[in-house]
Design a protein around this motif. Structure first.
Motif, PDB file in Angstrom:
ATOM      1  N   LEU A 154       0.853  -1.175   0.000  1.00  0.00           N
ATOM      2  CA  LEU A 154       0.000   0.000   0.000  1.00  0.00           C
ATOM      3  C   LEU A 154       0.896   1.234   0.000  1.00  0.00           C
ATOM      4  N   GLY A 155       0.363   2.381  -0.351  1.00  0.00           N
ATOM      5  CA  GLY A 155       1.140   3.616  -0.347  1.00  0.00           C
ATOM      6  C   GLY A 155       1.462   4.112   1.047  1.00  0.00           C
ATOM      7  N   ARG A 156       0.733   3.607   2.028  1.00  0.00           N
ATOM      8  CA  ARG A 156       0.954   4.018   3.426  1.00  0.00           C
ATOM      9  C   ARG A 156       0.396   2.931   4.334  1.00  0.00           C
ATOM     10  N   LEU A 157       0.771   2.986   5.590  1.00  0.00           N
ATOM     11  CA  LEU A 157       0.197   2.062   6.581  1.00  0.00           C
ATOM     12  C   LEU A 157      -1.235   2.491   6.857  1.00  0.00           C
ATOM     13  N   ASN A 158      -2.119   1.536   7.024  1.00  0.00           N
ATOM     14  CA  ASN A 158      -3.523   1.804   7.329  1.00  0.00           C
ATOM     15  C   ASN A 158      -3.830   1.106   8.651  1.00  0.00           C
ATOM     16  N   ASP A 216      -7.692  -2.917  15.478  1.00  0.00           N
ATOM     17  CA  ASP A 216      -7.228  -4.298  15.606  1.00  0.00           C
ATOM     18  C   ASP A 216      -6.073  -4.685  14.685  1.00  0.00           C
ATOM     19  N   PHE A 217      -5.847  -3.896  13.619  1.00  0.00           N
ATOM     20  CA  PHE A 217      -4.883  -4.299  12.594  1.00  0.00           C
ATOM     21  C   PHE A 217      -4.037  -3.119  12.115  1.00  0.00           C
ATOM     22  N   ILE A 218      -2.875  -3.453  11.540  1.00  0.00           N
ATOM     23  CA  ILE A 218      -2.069  -2.499  10.784  1.00  0.00           C
ATOM     24  C   ILE A 218      -1.901  -3.120   9.398  1.00  0.00           C
ATOM     25  N   PHE A 219      -2.587  -2.539   8.409  1.00  0.00           N
ATOM     26  CA  PHE A 219      -2.529  -3.057   7.047  1.00  0.00           C
ATOM     27  C   PHE A 219      -1.395  -2.382   6.295  1.00  0.00           C
ATOM     28  N   PHE A 220      -0.633  -3.188   5.522  1.00  0.00           N
ATOM     29  CA  PHE A 220       0.512  -2.654   4.804  1.00  0.00           C
ATOM     30  C   PHE A 220       0.586  -3.103   3.348  1.00  0.00           C
ATOM     31  N   ALA A 221      -0.246  -4.055   2.944  1.00  0.00           N
ATOM     32  CA  ALA A 221      -0.175  -4.580   1.583  1.00  0.00           C
ATOM     33  C   ALA A 221      -1.536  -5.125   1.180  1.00  0.00           C
ATOM     34  N   SER A 222      -1.617  -5.528  -0.091  1.00  0.00           N
ATOM     35  CA  SER A 222      -2.860  -6.135  -0.553  1.00  0.00           C
ATOM     36  C   SER A 222      -2.554  -7.279  -1.510  1.00  0.00           C
ATOM     37  N   SER A 223      -3.488  -8.161  -1.584  1.00  0.00           N
ATOM     38  CA  SER A 223      -3.510  -9.235  -2.561  1.00  0.00           C
ATOM     39  C   SER A 223      -4.978  -9.329  -2.956  1.00  0.00           C
ATOM     40  N   ASP A 257      -6.746  -7.336   2.033  1.00  0.00           N
ATOM     41  CA  ASP A 257      -5.630  -6.568   2.563  1.00  0.00           C
ATOM     42  C   ASP A 257      -4.798  -7.465   3.465  1.00  0.00           C
ATOM     43  N   ILE A 258      -3.523  -7.177   3.544  1.00  0.00           N
ATOM     44  CA  ILE A 258      -2.590  -7.939   4.364  1.00  0.00           C
ATOM     45  C   ILE A 258      -2.100  -7.031   5.477  1.00  0.00           C
ATOM     46  N   GLY A 259      -2.105  -7.575   6.690  1.00  0.00           N
ATOM     47  CA  GLY A 259      -1.690  -6.753   7.817  1.00  0.00           C
ATOM     48  C   GLY A 259      -1.261  -7.571   9.013  1.00  0.00           C
ATOM     49  N   ILE A 260      -0.972  -6.849  10.057  1.00  0.00           N
ATOM     50  CA  ILE A 260      -0.587  -7.448  11.336  1.00  0.00           C
ATOM     51  C   ILE A 260      -1.776  -7.354  12.272  1.00  0.00           C
ATOM     52  N   GLU A 261      -2.127  -8.473  12.859  1.00  0.00           N
ATOM     53  CA  GLU A 261      -3.151  -8.464  13.897  1.00  0.00           C
ATOM     54  C   GLU A 261      -2.472  -7.980  15.173  1.00  0.00           C
ATOM     55  N   LYS A 262      -2.875  -6.832  15.691  1.00  0.00           N
ATOM     56  CA  LYS A 262      -2.194  -6.208  16.825  1.00  0.00           C
ATOM     57  C   LYS A 262      -2.147  -7.109  18.060  1.00  0.00           C
ATOM     58  N   LYS A 263      -3.221  -7.819  18.304  1.00  0.00           N
ATOM     59  CA  LYS A 263      -3.325  -8.646  19.506  1.00  0.00           C
ATOM     60  C   LYS A 263      -2.310  -9.783  19.511  1.00  0.00           C
ATOM     61  N   THR A 264      -2.015 -10.367  18.345  1.00  0.00           N
ATOM     62  CA  THR A 264      -1.168 -11.559  18.278  1.00  0.00           C
ATOM     63  C   THR A 264       0.145 -11.352  17.518  1.00  0.00           C
ATOM     64  N   ASN A 265       0.250 -10.255  16.761  1.00  0.00           N
ATOM     65  CA  ASN A 265       1.386  -9.970  15.864  1.00  0.00           C
ATOM     66  C   ASN A 265       1.466 -10.917  14.673  1.00  0.00           C
ATOM     67  N   LYS A 266       0.432 -11.706  14.445  1.00  0.00           N
ATOM     68  CA  LYS A 266       0.390 -12.617  13.296  1.00  0.00           C
ATOM     69  C   LYS A 266       0.067 -11.821  12.030  1.00  0.00           C
ATOM     70  N   ILE A 267       0.597 -12.296  10.911  1.00  0.00           N
ATOM     71  CA  ILE A 267       0.313 -11.667   9.622  1.00  0.00           C
ATOM     72  C   ILE A 267      -0.931 -12.341   9.046  1.00  0.00           C
ATOM     73  N   ILE A 268      -1.899 -11.498   8.675  1.00  0.00           N
ATOM     74  CA  ILE A 268      -3.199 -12.011   8.235  1.00  0.00           C
ATOM     75  C   ILE A 268      -3.593 -11.420   6.887  1.00  0.00           C
ATOM     76  N   MET A 269      -4.542 -12.087   6.261  1.00  0.00           N
ATOM     77  CA  MET A 269      -5.193 -11.597   5.054  1.00  0.00           C
ATOM     78  C   MET A 269      -6.632 -11.313   5.479  1.00  0.00           C
ATOM     79  N   TYR A 270      -7.068 -10.073   5.279  1.00  0.00           N
ATOM     80  CA  TYR A 270      -8.367  -9.633   5.789  1.00  0.00           C
ATOM     81  C   TYR A 270      -9.376  -9.472   4.658  1.00  0.00           C
ATOM     82  N   ASP A 271     -10.583  -9.979   4.896  1.00  0.00           N
ATOM     83  CA  ASP A 271     -11.680  -9.900   3.939  1.00  0.00           C
ATOM     84  C   ASP A 271     -12.652  -8.818   4.403  1.00  0.00           C
ATOM     85  N   TYR A 272     -12.645  -7.672   3.712  1.00  0.00           N
ATOM     86  CA  TYR A 272     -13.532  -6.567   4.090  1.00  0.00           C
ATOM     87  C   TYR A 272     -14.996  -6.864   3.806  1.00  0.00           C
TER      88      TYR A 272
END
Length: 169
Positions: free
Chosen positions: A68-72, A76-83, A87-102
């Protein structure tokens, strides 16, 4: 890469691109593949994503994923990329990298245990994909199987679904 740092990540991308003898195409490919420095004093917070986005322009960069052009950041999440369409991001609670379905407002898949593991996978996928970018290589089933085996050496089975769907065919 023990703990990912933004500068080591970009240096590794430069190194991988530089392994090909490209001459005339080099400048063009460097412009597409290598994140550009923002030419400011380097900000180093020790947080990979913060440092990466503070120091490099990632708009339009596709390095295994589309940054992404910037962090979103949400609660609950910090999104940094997309597929696309996720969107792909970090789940703040666990620090796991996730793929999120809006569409369904939920985690679609888990991709890695943490950012360091994910960066190792992304660099591996980037390295695998370079011949396709540079030489229009057509990948065989054996090529994809080799990549998937390497990914399996990095990530636990609970994170494999996306990679198996992408490279296991």
């Amino acid at each position: 890469m023990k703990n990912a740092t933004a500068s080591e990540f970009v240096d590794r991308i430069k190194q991988l691109v530089g392994t090909h003898n490209l001459s005339d195409e080099q400048e063009f490919l460097n412009g597409i593949l290598i994140p550009k420095s923002k030419n400011i004093d380097s900000n180093r917070s020790g947080e990979f994503l913060t440092d990466l986005y503070s120091n490099y322009d990632l708009r339009g960069r596709i390095i295994g994923i589309e940054f992404l052009g910037r962090l979103n950041e949400t609660s609950d999440f910090i999104f940094f990329a997309s597929s696309d369409p996720f969107d792909i991001g970090i789940e703040k609670k666990t620090n796991k990298i996730i793929m999120y379905d809006y569409e369904f407002n939920q985690i679609h898949l888990k991709l890695a245990n943490d950012i360091n593991e994910f960066i190792k996978i992304i660099l591996l996928i980037f390295e695998y994909g370079l011949d396709g970018w540079i030489y229009n290589k057509q990948y065989t089933k054996a090529d994809r199987s080799r990549l998937l085996r390497k990914i399996k050496e990095i990530v636990d089975v609970e994170y494999l679904k996306y990679y198996e769907e992408s490279y296991g065919n």
